[in-house]
Design an enzyme around this catalytic site. Structure first.
Site, mmCIF file in Angstrom:
data_model
loop_
_atom_site.group_PDB
_atom_site.id
_atom_site.type_symbol
_atom_site.label_atom_id
_atom_site.label_comp_id
_atom_site.label_asym_id
_atom_site.label_seq_id
_atom_site.Cartn_x
_atom_site.Cartn_y
_atom_site.Cartn_z
ATOM 1 N N VAL A 561 3.066 -0.140 0.247
ATOM 2 C CA VAL A 561 3.506 -1.489 0.587
ATOM 3 C C VAL A 561 2.723 -2.064 1.758
ATOM 4 O O VAL A 561 2.565 -3.270 1.852
ATOM 5 C CB VAL A 561 5.026 -1.583 0.844
ATOM 6 C CG1 VAL A 561 5.796 -1.346 -0.435
ATOM 7 C CG2 VAL A 561 5.447 -0.621 1.910
ATOM 8 N N ASP A 562 2.196 -1.214 2.618
ATOM 9 C CA ASP A 562 1.359 -1.724 3.725
ATOM 10 C C ASP A 562 0.143 -2.450 3.164
ATOM 11 O O ASP A 562 -0.518 -3.204 3.855
ATOM 12 C CB ASP A 562 0.793 -0.592 4.592
ATOM 13 C CG ASP A 562 1.856 0.367 5.053
ATOM 14 O OD1 ASP A 562 3.031 0.009 4.961
ATOM 15 O OD2 ASP A 562 1.489 1.473 5.501
ATOM 16 N N ASP A 563 -0.206 -2.152 1.929
ATOM 17 C CA ASP A 563 -1.410 -2.720 1.343
ATOM 18 C C ASP A 563 -1.143 -3.976 0.522
ATOM 19 O O ASP A 563 -2.058 -4.532 -0.064
ATOM 20 C CB ASP A 563 -2.095 -1.681 0.440
ATOM 21 C CG ASP A 563 -2.615 -0.484 1.222
ATOM 22 O OD1 ASP A 563 -2.889 -0.658 2.421
ATOM 23 O OD2 ASP A 563 -2.737 0.595 0.632
#
Ligand code: ATP
Ligand code: MG
Length: 692
Positions: A561-563
C-alpha cells in the site's frame, strides 16, 4: 461472502482471453484487471483426477470446517506428527485486537515436540531412510551430490553434538551466513535439534547488514564458509564475516565461535584469514562427533528461528517464529498447494536466507519426507537454460520460483526453454511479488507446456506459510490472481477506516484471527510488532499489501500500500500499471512510482527495461503509453517513461521503489543506503539516463 460463490463454469482447458466480457468496476480495478478477471484457466481432467483436493466443493467443505472449528481442524492435522507430550486442553489462544490488550498468539501450547525429529527421525523410522532428502547441484554444471534421509540425519547429529560441545544451549541464537550448500539446511536442522534459535542471514548481505543482525540477536556462534562461487564470480564470505564481527565487537558483542566450512569448489582454506581461538574449520571438527544425538524436546511455543525481513521498506524486523504451529502449518501448506506426492522431486529456487527457503526448501518439504533440490548457483549460469537443464537432470516435478526470475528468463527467449524436455514437471509455483498476467501466461504456456497448474502463493515472512494460494486441480485459475485463502485463513479487505468490505471490492489486505504459522513477535520489540501490524486496523493483522476481490471471489494482490499512487483521486496500484507495460511485447520489466504533480496530485513515472536487443526510441515510448491507456485508462497513462537497462533490486529480487521514487523526484542526495541492493551500480546508470 464472495468466496462461497462458484466461478462461472465455462468449459476451457487452455488459456483463452475473453477480453470483452465483464468490464466491471473498471475505474477501481482498471480495465486491465477487469478483463483479466474473466480469463479462466481450467485444470485438465487428468490433473484434477489425481489431485488431493479435486474440486471447489471439496475445498469449500474443508475450508468451512477450518474456519468454524479451527481447533478441531488443526489438531487433527497436528496429530499426524510426533509429540512427546500432547498439547493442553486449549488448542490455541489468541488476541489480535489491540483494544483488548496485548497481542498474543499461541498454538498447541504445552505440546512437547521437536521439528528436526519430525523432519528426519520420523521419516527414517517409517522406512524412508534410503530416500533422497537432498540433491545438491553446484554452481558449475557437473558438480553435484546427494544425501538420503538417514545420511542427512547423521550429518545433522554430528553438527548438533559439536554445537552442544561448544556451549550452545536451548534458547541460544546462532547466526548462519552460508550459501546454498547442503550445510545450510544441515545447520538449520542441527540448531532445531538442540533447541537453539537459528538466524540465517542471506549470504549476499553486506558486512554492515550482517553486523546489524548480529548485534540485534547476540548469537553464541556464527557459522559460515570461506567463499562461494555464484556464476563466474567468487565471493569471499569469511572476509565479510570478519568485518562484521570486528564491527559488532566495537559495540561489545564478541563472538567466541566462528565455525567455517571449507568450500573447496570456490577457494582452498590456505588463503583464508584466520583468528586463532575463534575460527575453526568445520571439516576439522564436525566429522569427529557421533552420528546420533539426543533430541532436545521443546514446547510448541518455544522459538524456532529468527529471520530479519528483507528490508525493502526500511530497518529490518526480526520476525520470530515458534515451533509447533509453524511445523504444522508449513507441512500442510506445502502438501496442499503443490499437491505433493511421495514420488515428487521438488525444486524451490529460493535461498534459505529468505523465509521461502525456511518454509519451502527446508521445513515444509522435509516434514513431508520430500526429495528437495538445493542449488548453489545462479539460474542463468552458464546460460539461461540452466534451470531446465536441472529440471531434466533430476526429473523435477514441482518447480517453485519468483516472478523476477520468470521475467528474466522470458526476456532471454523461448529457445532456452524449449531445447529441454521438461516432461517431468507437474506443478509450477510463484512467490515474492504479484506475477504479471503476461509472465504468468509465458510460465504456463512455454515452461509448463500449458499442462501444469501454477500456484501463485501470496504470503510473507511474517505469515510463516502460504495464506492465499491456488490448490492445483481444485478450481480454475486466473492469470495473476492468487485465487482463494488457504485453510484456516480469513482474509479481510478493509477500507481506510478499517471497515470490512464485502463482495467485490478493493482495499487493504488484513487477516482476521490467527493461523498456526503466524509470527509471534518481533524479536526484542513486541511494541513495534503491535504498532506495525495490529494498530493500523484494530481487530486485524494488517499485511501492508493492497488487494482486490473480483465478482467470483478471487483475490488479486495489487502491491504494497505504500506504493499506491493517487492520480487525480484515482488510487492506482503499481502492480496494475506495471502489468500493462510488461504486456507490451518489447517491454520485459517495469517499475512504476508516483511523483509530485501540480495538477493531478501525483503523476506516474515508469522505469522500463526492454527486451534483449530492443533499442529505446520515441516511437516505443509512445506505444508503451498507449498500451497503458488502452488497458487501464487515460488516467493511468505514465507521465514519464525512463529507460532502465537494469532496476535496483533487493537481493531477493524485489524492486526497491523507495530508491526509484528518489530518482524520479531528483532527490539524489536522499537515496539512502544502497548497499543492500543486488547491484548498486544500476542506480548510477539510472541517474545518468535520467535526462535522456
Ligand atoms: P520488508 O517487509 O522488509 O519490506 P518484504 O515484504 O519484501 O520485505 P517478504 O516477507 O519476503 O519481505 O515478502 C512478502 C511480500 O512480498 C508481501 O507482503 C507481498 O508484498 C509480496 N508477495 C509475496 N508473494 C506474493 C504473491 N504471490 N503475489 C503478490 N505479492 C506477493
Ligand atoms: Mg514485508
Amino acid at each position: 461472502n464472495g468466496i462461497w460463490r462458484h466461478p462461472c463454469p465455462m468449459n476451457m482447458n487452455v488459456v483463452t482471453s475473453s477480453r470483452s466480457s465483464c468490464p466491471i468496476n473498471a475505474v477501481v480495478l482498471g480495465e486491465a484487471l477487469a478483463s483479466e478477471e474473466s480469463e479462466l484457466v481450467f485444470p485438465s481432467k487428468d490433473f484434477s483426477g489425481q489431485a488431493m483436493v479435486a474440486s471447489l466443493e471439496k475445498y469449500l467443505e474443508m475450508y468451512k470446517r477450518s474456519i468454524e472449528d479451527p481447533a478441531g481442524f488443526w489438531s487433527d492435522i497436528a496429530s499426524q506428527f510426533y509429540w512427546k507430550e500432547k498439547w493442553g486442553k486449549q488448542v490455541y489462544s489468541e488476541n489480535l485486537d489491540v483494544r483488548k490488550g496485548d497481542i498474543k498468539i499461541e498454538w498447541f501450547k504445552g505440546g512437547i515436540t521437536n521439528i528436526c525429529y519430525n523432519c528426519l527421525d520420523r521419516n527414517v523410522e517409517t522406512g524412508n531412510g534410503d530416500k533422497i532428502a537432498i540433491y545438491w547441484e553446484g554452481n558449475e554444471p557437473g558438480s553435484d551430490g546427494s544425501l538420503t534421509y538417514s545420511q542427512l540425519l547423521q550429518k545433522v547429529c554430528q553438527l548438533a553434538n559439536y554445537l552442544k560441545d561448544v556451549g550452545v544451549k536451548k534458547g541460544d541464537a546462532v547466526v548462519v551466513y552460508l550459501p546454498m550448500l547442503m550445510e545450510l539446511p544441515i545447520t538449520m536442522l542441527a540448531c532445531a535439534r538442540i533447541g537453539a534459535i537459528h538466524s540465517v542471514v542471506f549470504a549476499g548481505f553486506s558486512s554492515e547488514s550482517l553486523a546489524q543482525r548480529i548485534m540485534d540477536c547476540k548469537p553464541k556462534a556464527v557459522i559460515t564458509c570461506n567463499a562461494v562461487k555464484r556464476g563466474p564470480k567468487v565471493i569471499y564470505l569469511k572476509g565479510i564475516v570478519d568485518t562484521a564481527l570486528a564491527e559488532s565487537a566495537k559495540s561489545g558483542i564478541s563472538i567466541d565461535v566462528c565455525l567455517t566450512y571449507e568450500n573447496q569448489s570456490a577457494m582452498m582454506r590456505g588463503e583464508t584469514k584466520w583468528q586463532e581461538g575463534r575460527d575453526i574449520w568445520w571439516q576439522d571438527v564436525v566429522p569427529k562427533y557421533p552420528t546420533t544425538c539426543e533430541v532436545e524436546w521443546v514446547d510448541a511455543e518455544d522459538p524456532l528461528f529468527l529471520l530479519y525481513t528483507s528490508g525493502s521498506t526500511g530497518k529490518p524486523k526480526g520476525v520470530l517464529h515458534t515451533t509447533g504451529g509453524y511445523m504444522v502449518y508449513t507441512a500442510t501448506t506445502f502438501k496442499y498447494a503443490f499437491d505433493y506426492k511421495p514420488s515428487d522431486v521438488y525444486w524451490c529456487t529460493a535461498d534459505c536466507g529468505w523465509i521461502t527457503g525456511h518454509s519451502y526448501v527446508t521445513y515444509g518439504p522435509m516434514l513431508n519426507g520430500a526429495t528437495v533440490i538445493v542449488f548453489e548457483g545462479a539460474p542463468s549460469y552458464p546460460d539461461p537454460g540452466r534451470c531446465w537443464d536441472i529440471v531434466d537432470k533430476y526429473k523435477v516435478t514441482l518447480f517453485y520460483t519468483a516472478p523476477t526470475l520468470v521475467r528474466s528468463l522470458m526476456r532471454a527467449g523461448d529457445e532456452y526453454v524449449t531445447r529441454y524436455s521438461r516432461k517431468s514437471l507437474r506443478v509450477l509455483g510463484s512467490v515474492g511479488e504479484p506475477i504479471n498476467p503476461s509472465a504468468w501466461r509465458w510460465f504456463f504456456n512455454v515452461v509448463g507446456d500449458s499442462r501444469c497448474p501454477i500456484s501463485d502463493t501470496w504470503w510473507q515472512t511474517e505469515t510463516g506459510g502460504f495464506m492465499i494460494t491456488p490448490l492445483p486441480g481444485a478450481w480454475p485459475q486466473k492469470p495473476g490472481s492468487a485465487t482463494f485463502p488457504f485453510f484456516g485463513v480469513q482474509p479481510a479487505i478493509v477500507d481506510e477506516k478499517g471497515l470490512k468490505l464485502e463482495g467485490e471490492c478493493s482495499g487493504y489486505l488484513c487477516v482476521k484471527s490467527s493461523w498456526p504459522g503466524a509470527f509471534r513477535t518481533l524479536y526484542g520489540d513486541h511494541e513495534r510488532y503491535e504498532t506495525t501490524y495490529f494498530k493500523p486496523f484494530p481487530g486485524y493483522y494488517f499485511s501492508g499489501d493492497g488487494c482486490s476481490r473480483d465478482k467470483d471471489g478471487y483475490y488479486w494482490l495489487t502491491g504494497r500500500v505504500d506504493d499506491v499512487i493517487n492520480v487525480s483521486g484515482h488510487r492506482i496500484g503499481t502492480a496494475e500499471v506495471e502489468s500493462a507495460l510488461v504486456s507490451h511485447p518489447q517491454c520485459s520489466e517495469a517499475a512504476v512510482v508516483g511523483v509530485e504533480h501540480e495538477v493531478k496530485g501525483q503523476g506516474i513515472y515508469a522505469f522500463v527495461t526492454l527486451a534483449d536487443g530492443v533499442p529505446y526510441s520515441e516511437e516505443l515510448r509512445k506505444s508503451l503509453v498507449v498500451t497503458v491507456r488502452k488497458q487501464i485508462g487515460a488516467f493511468a497513462a505514465p507521465d514519464k517513461i525512463h529507460w532502465a537497462p537494469g532496476l535496483p533490486k533487493t537481493r531477493s529480487g524485489k524492486i526497491m521503489r523507495r530508491i526509484l521514487r528518489k530518482i524520479a523526484s531528483r532527490q539524489l542526495d536522499e537515496l539512502g543506503d544502497t548497499s543492500t541492493l543486488a547491484d548498486p551500480s544500476v542506480v548510477d546508470q539510472l541517474i545518468a539516463l535520467s535526462d535522456s
